[in-house]
Motif scaffolding. Sequence first.
Motif, PDB file in Angstrom:
ATOM      1  N   TRP A  15       0.403 -50.261 -53.244  1.00 15.71           N
ATOM      2  CA  TRP A  15       0.877 -51.608 -53.591  1.00 15.71           C
ATOM      3  C   TRP A  15      -0.289 -52.496 -54.010  1.00 15.71           C
ATOM      4  O   TRP A  15      -0.197 -53.233 -54.996  1.00 15.71           O
ATOM      5  N   PHE A  16      -1.409 -52.404 -53.284  1.00 18.11           N
ATOM      6  CA  PHE A  16      -2.568 -53.246 -53.567  1.00 18.11           C
ATOM      7  C   PHE A  16      -3.186 -52.898 -54.913  1.00 18.11           C
ATOM      8  O   PHE A  16      -3.427 -53.771 -55.747  1.00 18.11           O
ATOM      9  N   ARG A  24      -4.570 -59.205 -57.645  1.00 12.78           N
ATOM     10  CA  ARG A  24      -5.057 -58.342 -56.559  1.00 12.78           C
ATOM     11  C   ARG A  24      -6.124 -59.031 -55.727  1.00 12.78           C
ATOM     12  O   ARG A  24      -6.028 -59.099 -54.498  1.00 12.78           O
ATOM     13  N   TRP A  25      -7.124 -59.595 -56.399  1.00 14.40           N
ATOM     14  CA  TRP A  25      -8.240 -60.148 -55.630  1.00 14.40           C
ATOM     15  C   TRP A  25      -7.932 -61.536 -55.077  1.00 14.40           C
ATOM     16  O   TRP A  25      -8.478 -61.930 -54.056  1.00 14.40           O
ATOM     17  N   TRP A  26      -7.031 -62.259 -55.717  1.00 11.05           N
ATOM     18  CA  TRP A  26      -6.591 -63.532 -55.139  1.00 11.05           C
ATOM     19  C   TRP A  26      -5.795 -63.272 -53.858  1.00 11.05           C
ATOM     20  O   TRP A  26      -6.007 -63.938 -52.832  1.00 11.05           O
ATOM     21  N   THR A  27      -4.922 -62.291 -53.868  1.00 14.96           N
ATOM     22  CA  THR A  27      -4.154 -61.939 -52.675  1.00 14.96           C
ATOM     23  C   THR A  27      -5.074 -61.464 -51.562  1.00 14.96           C
ATOM     24  O   THR A  27      -4.937 -61.884 -50.400  1.00 14.96           O
ATOM     25  N   GLN A  84       3.145 -65.877 -53.599  1.00 15.57           N
ATOM     26  CA  GLN A  84       1.946 -65.960 -54.425  1.00 15.57           C
ATOM     27  C   GLN A  84       1.752 -64.685 -55.234  1.00 15.57           C
ATOM     28  O   GLN A  84       1.616 -64.729 -56.465  1.00 15.57           O
ATOM     29  N   GLN A  85       1.731 -63.535 -54.562  1.00 20.44           N
ATOM     30  CA  GLN A  85       1.446 -62.293 -55.279  1.00 20.44           C
ATOM     31  C   GLN A  85       2.589 -61.868 -56.182  1.00 20.44           C
ATOM     32  O   GLN A  85       2.366 -61.306 -57.251  1.00 20.44           O
ATOM     33  N   TYR A  87       4.863 -63.751 -57.958  1.00 22.17           N
ATOM     34  CA  TYR A  87       4.985 -64.469 -59.225  1.00 22.17           C
ATOM     35  C   TYR A  87       3.680 -64.486 -60.008  1.00 22.17           C
ATOM     36  O   TYR A  87       3.693 -64.549 -61.239  1.00 22.17           O
ATOM     37  N   ALA A  88       2.553 -64.414 -59.317  1.00 19.61           N
ATOM     38  CA  ALA A  88       1.284 -64.242 -60.031  1.00 19.61           C
ATOM     39  C   ALA A  88       1.279 -62.900 -60.744  1.00 19.61           C
ATOM     40  O   ALA A  88       0.870 -62.786 -61.907  1.00 19.61           O
ATOM     41  N   ARG A  89       1.756 -61.865 -60.064  1.00 17.36           N
ATOM     42  CA  ARG A  89       1.795 -60.532 -60.663  1.00 17.36           C
ATOM     43  C   ARG A  89       2.733 -60.490 -61.870  1.00 17.36           C
ATOM     44  O   ARG A  89       2.390 -59.921 -62.914  1.00 17.36           O
ATOM     45  N   LEU A  90       3.905 -61.091 -61.738  1.00 19.25           N
ATOM     46  CA  LEU A  90       4.856 -61.084 -62.846  1.00 19.25           C
ATOM     47  C   LEU A  90       4.283 -61.781 -64.085  1.00 19.25           C
ATOM     48  O   LEU A  90       4.459 -61.323 -65.212  1.00 19.25           O
ATOM     49  N   LEU A  91       3.586 -62.888 -63.860  1.00 16.63           N
ATOM     50  CA  LEU A  91       2.995 -63.602 -64.989  1.00 16.63           C
ATOM     51  C   LEU A  91       1.840 -62.811 -65.601  1.00 16.63           C
ATOM     52  O   LEU A  91       1.700 -62.727 -66.820  1.00 16.63           O
ATOM     53  N   GLU A  92       1.008 -62.238 -64.739  1.00 15.44           N
ATOM     54  CA  GLU A  92      -0.156 -61.513 -65.258  1.00 15.44           C
ATOM     55  C   GLU A  92       0.256 -60.250 -66.011  1.00 15.44           C
ATOM     56  O   GLU A  92      -0.426 -59.802 -66.935  1.00 15.44           O
ATOM     57  N   GLU A  93       1.371 -59.664 -65.594  1.00 22.15           N
ATOM     58  CA  GLU A  93       1.834 -58.449 -66.243  1.00 22.15           C
ATOM     59  C   GLU A  93       2.683 -58.705 -67.488  1.00 22.15           C
ATOM     60  O   GLU A  93       3.072 -57.770 -68.182  1.00 22.15           O
TER      61      GLU A  93
END
Length: 234
Positions: A15-16, A24-27, A84-85, A87-93
């Motif tokens: 997952w990480f 990844r590093w913000w989380t 945080q992880q 919606y940040a992940r969805l935007l970054e991807e």
Amino acid sequence: MDQAVEGGRLPLETWFWEMPVCTRWWTAATIITSVLVQCRVVSALQLYYSFRAVFSKSQYWRLLTTFLYFGPLSVDLLFHVYFQQRYARLLEESAGRSTAHFSWLLFYAMGSLIALSPIVSMPFLGHPLSSTLVYIWSRRNPDAQLSFLGLLVFSAPYLPWVLMGFSLFMHGTIPRDEMMGVVIGHIWYFFTDVYPPLHNGHRPLDPPNWWRRLFEGPRQETTAEAIDPVEETH
């Protein structure tokens, strides 16, 4: 052997490492910061944003740590880390976006929050930063259907307001942090998704070339960079 441990990785490790780099590093930094405070290696008083501490005492690390501390280890922390992880992940991807684009979004949001923090007197700014990302994702995915606590089903654009209502119910105070995140998120959404089609594709909040070179190295400009973000398929 179970697919979850294929390649010698545990589910949590998989997952990480499957997260895009910024998320990844913000989380990881968020969780580590809370652990360090819980273990009394550092104090929360050393982490919050203070104009005087930063610019008079040269404690510049506060410009970053104010976005990393969500409180002590608790269920509330897990809730914040999840949103945080996710919606940040969805935007970054999102298709058409690179590390340079997402990191520039973070830079814009963090700078805006620091500039506005004296108005609302908020020492820790991680929550409004997460709210900014939630708002942008919700506006870019208007057809997505969400469920809150298994009780309420609604379309994605209502997500920020549902979270505000829940926060108001739980804490009994106006969620100024989430409101500030919505304002900053709407400015970004307007100038990256609404404004360009009306002005010949001009995107005033796209990262400058020098920022792109930091993450992508020297390269030739292509028209592909000007495409709009593609919504996530649900």
